[in-house]
Motif scaffolding. Structure first.
Motif, PDB file in Angstrom:
ATOM      1  N   VAL A  53      -5.883   1.772  -7.930  1.00  0.00           N
ATOM      2  CA  VAL A  53      -6.246   2.595  -9.087  1.00  0.00           C
ATOM      3  C   VAL A  53      -5.305   2.236 -10.227  1.00  0.00           C
ATOM      4  CG1 VAL A  53      -6.397   4.929 -10.042  1.00  0.00           C
ATOM      5  CG2 VAL A  53      -7.136   4.491  -7.686  1.00  0.00           C
ATOM      6  N   LEU A  81      -1.204   2.601  -6.788  1.00  0.00           N
ATOM      7  CA  LEU A  81      -1.415   3.123  -8.133  1.00  0.00           C
ATOM      8  C   LEU A  81      -0.642   2.269  -9.119  1.00  0.00           C
ATOM      9  CD1 LEU A  81      -2.446   5.322 -10.103  1.00  0.00           C
ATOM     10  CD2 LEU A  81      -0.328   6.580  -9.621  1.00  0.00           C
ATOM     11  N   ARG A 126       0.456  11.305  -2.765  1.00  0.00           N
ATOM     12  CA  ARG A 126      -0.968  11.151  -2.436  1.00  0.00           C
ATOM     13  C   ARG A 126      -1.309   9.681  -2.220  1.00  0.00           C
ATOM     14  NH1 ARG A 126      -5.110  14.718  -2.996  1.00  0.00           N
ATOM     15  NH2 ARG A 126      -7.229  13.861  -3.018  1.00  0.00           N
ATOM     16  N   ALA A 127      -0.766   8.798  -3.088  1.00  0.00           N
ATOM     17  CA  ALA A 127      -1.000   7.359  -2.911  1.00  0.00           C
ATOM     18  C   ALA A 127      -0.481   6.899  -1.549  1.00  0.00           C
ATOM     19  CB  ALA A 127      -0.343   6.572  -4.042  1.00  0.00           C
ATOM     20  N   LEU A 182      -7.757   7.974  -5.791  1.00  0.00           N
ATOM     21  CA  LEU A 182      -6.901   7.440  -4.730  1.00  0.00           C
ATOM     22  C   LEU A 182      -7.494   7.676  -3.352  1.00  0.00           C
ATOM     23  CD1 LEU A 182      -3.379   8.464  -6.092  1.00  0.00           C
ATOM     24  CD2 LEU A 182      -4.221   6.121  -5.794  1.00  0.00           C
ATOM     25  N   ARG A 223       0.836  -1.203   0.000  1.00  0.00           N
ATOM     26  CA  ARG A 223       0.000   0.000   0.000  1.00  0.00           C
ATOM     27  C   ARG A 223       0.875   1.259   0.000  1.00  0.00           C
ATOM     28  NH1 ARG A 223      -5.331  -0.345   0.913  1.00  0.00           N
ATOM     29  NH2 ARG A 223      -6.229  -2.310   1.642  1.00  0.00           N
ATOM     30  N   ALA A 280      -3.190   3.710  -0.761  1.00  0.00           N
ATOM     31  CA  ALA A 280      -3.674   3.034  -1.967  1.00  0.00           C
ATOM     32  C   ALA A 280      -2.490   2.632  -2.840  1.00  0.00           C
ATOM     33  CB  ALA A 280      -4.614   3.947  -2.747  1.00  0.00           C
ATOM     34  N   LYS A 311      -2.792   8.088   1.285  1.00  0.00           N
ATOM     35  CA  LYS A 311      -4.106   7.447   1.291  1.00  0.00           C
ATOM     36  C   LYS A 311      -4.019   5.936   1.480  1.00  0.00           C
ATOM     37  CE  LYS A 311      -6.170  11.345   0.560  1.00  0.00           C
ATOM     38  NZ  LYS A 311      -6.996  11.968   1.637  1.00  0.00           N
TER      39      LYS A 311
END
Length: 258
Positions: free
Chosen positions: A147, A175, A167-168, A141, A73, A173, A171
């Motif tokens: 994503v 990418l 940002r990933a 995201l 992540r 997440a 968050k």
């Protein structure tokens, strides 16, 4: 829940209209249940594993290639080559309770993904993200575990790539970027078709399996390769593994043929 293969329309148009569309997309993402949560009681047969893991799951034959057994992540992963690789990852994430979005992939094989076990109700598809797909990815995201961003052959400036990667990370997440140039990806996965099973000759037999040669390399680990058989069995598609192999130095790091 995302609904049946939710398709978020975010096309081109005037800047004011596009701003309105992006804000509408932000509101829809804000309404998505938190990662790993569901909006109804979850049957025992429907696992919700993704939220409690620091990595997103991948098909078992690919797990041996990756240092943490999956996609960490907060990371950015570059995927190229055979489409089965990407479909297998989408199937693993959504079948484990995660939410995923795919941007700019008009020819995404949803049927093949479903046959690999993908939960299509957990998949959002934006085939036409408009002139700035990177902005759409940054919005998604916020609410997605995974994503997938198709770049359409374009190159993303390093400064912007770093901002979206940050940002990933914030968050939690993952990418995945495809079909373009993105500097700074922590892992690069490449696949090419190296053979078929079940083809007896022209007009004879039935294609029942594809052999993939898969390569993985990243900042913190050397190049690894494996052979993977993607096999059709009745209404399902199964992944069967070969043994991963590590290659020292920079040998074999060339781009996989499309």
């Amino acid at each position: 829940m995302l609904g049946e293969v939710a398709e978020f329309p975010v096309g081109g148009g005037a800047s004011q209209e596009r701003t309105r569309q992006i804000e509408a997309l932000r509101r829809r993402i804000a309404a998505v249940p938190s990662r790993g949560e569901v909006s109804r009681p979850t049957p025992v047969s429907e696992p919700v594993e993704v939220a409690s893991q620091g990595v997103l799951p991948v098909p078992a034959p690919l797990a041996d290639l990756l240092p943490h057994g999956g996609l960490v992540r907060g990371s950015v992963v570059s995927v190229s080559g055979a489409a089965s690789l990407l479909l297998g990852v989408l199937a693993s994430v959504t079948s484990s309770g995660g939410n995923a979005a795919v941007i700019g992939q008009r020819r995404l094989g949803l049927l093949a993904a479903a046959e690999m076990g993908a939960r299509l109700q957990r998949l959002a598809v934006i085939p036409d993200p408009g002139p700035d797909p990177v902005e759409v990815a940054a919005v998604l995201l916020d609410g997605m575990d995974l994503v997938v961003l198709g770049l359409g052959g374009n190159s993303v400036p390093p400064s912007r790539a770093r901002a979206v990667a940050a940002r990933a990370r914030s968050k939690g997440a993952v990418l995945i970027v495809t079909d373009g140039q993105w500097e700074g990806a922590q892992i690069r996965l490449e696949a090419q078709v190296s053979g078929y099973e079940g083809v007896d000759g022209p007009g004879l037999g039935r294609l029942c399996g594809t052999r993939l040669s898969v390569r993985a390399h990243g900042r913190a680990f050397p190049l690894r390769t494996t052979q993977v058989d993607v096999c059709a069995e009745r209404s399902k598609v199964l992944w069967e593994s070969g043994n991963p192999r590590r290659i020292g130095g920079d040998a074999g790091r060339g781009q996989v043929a499309q």
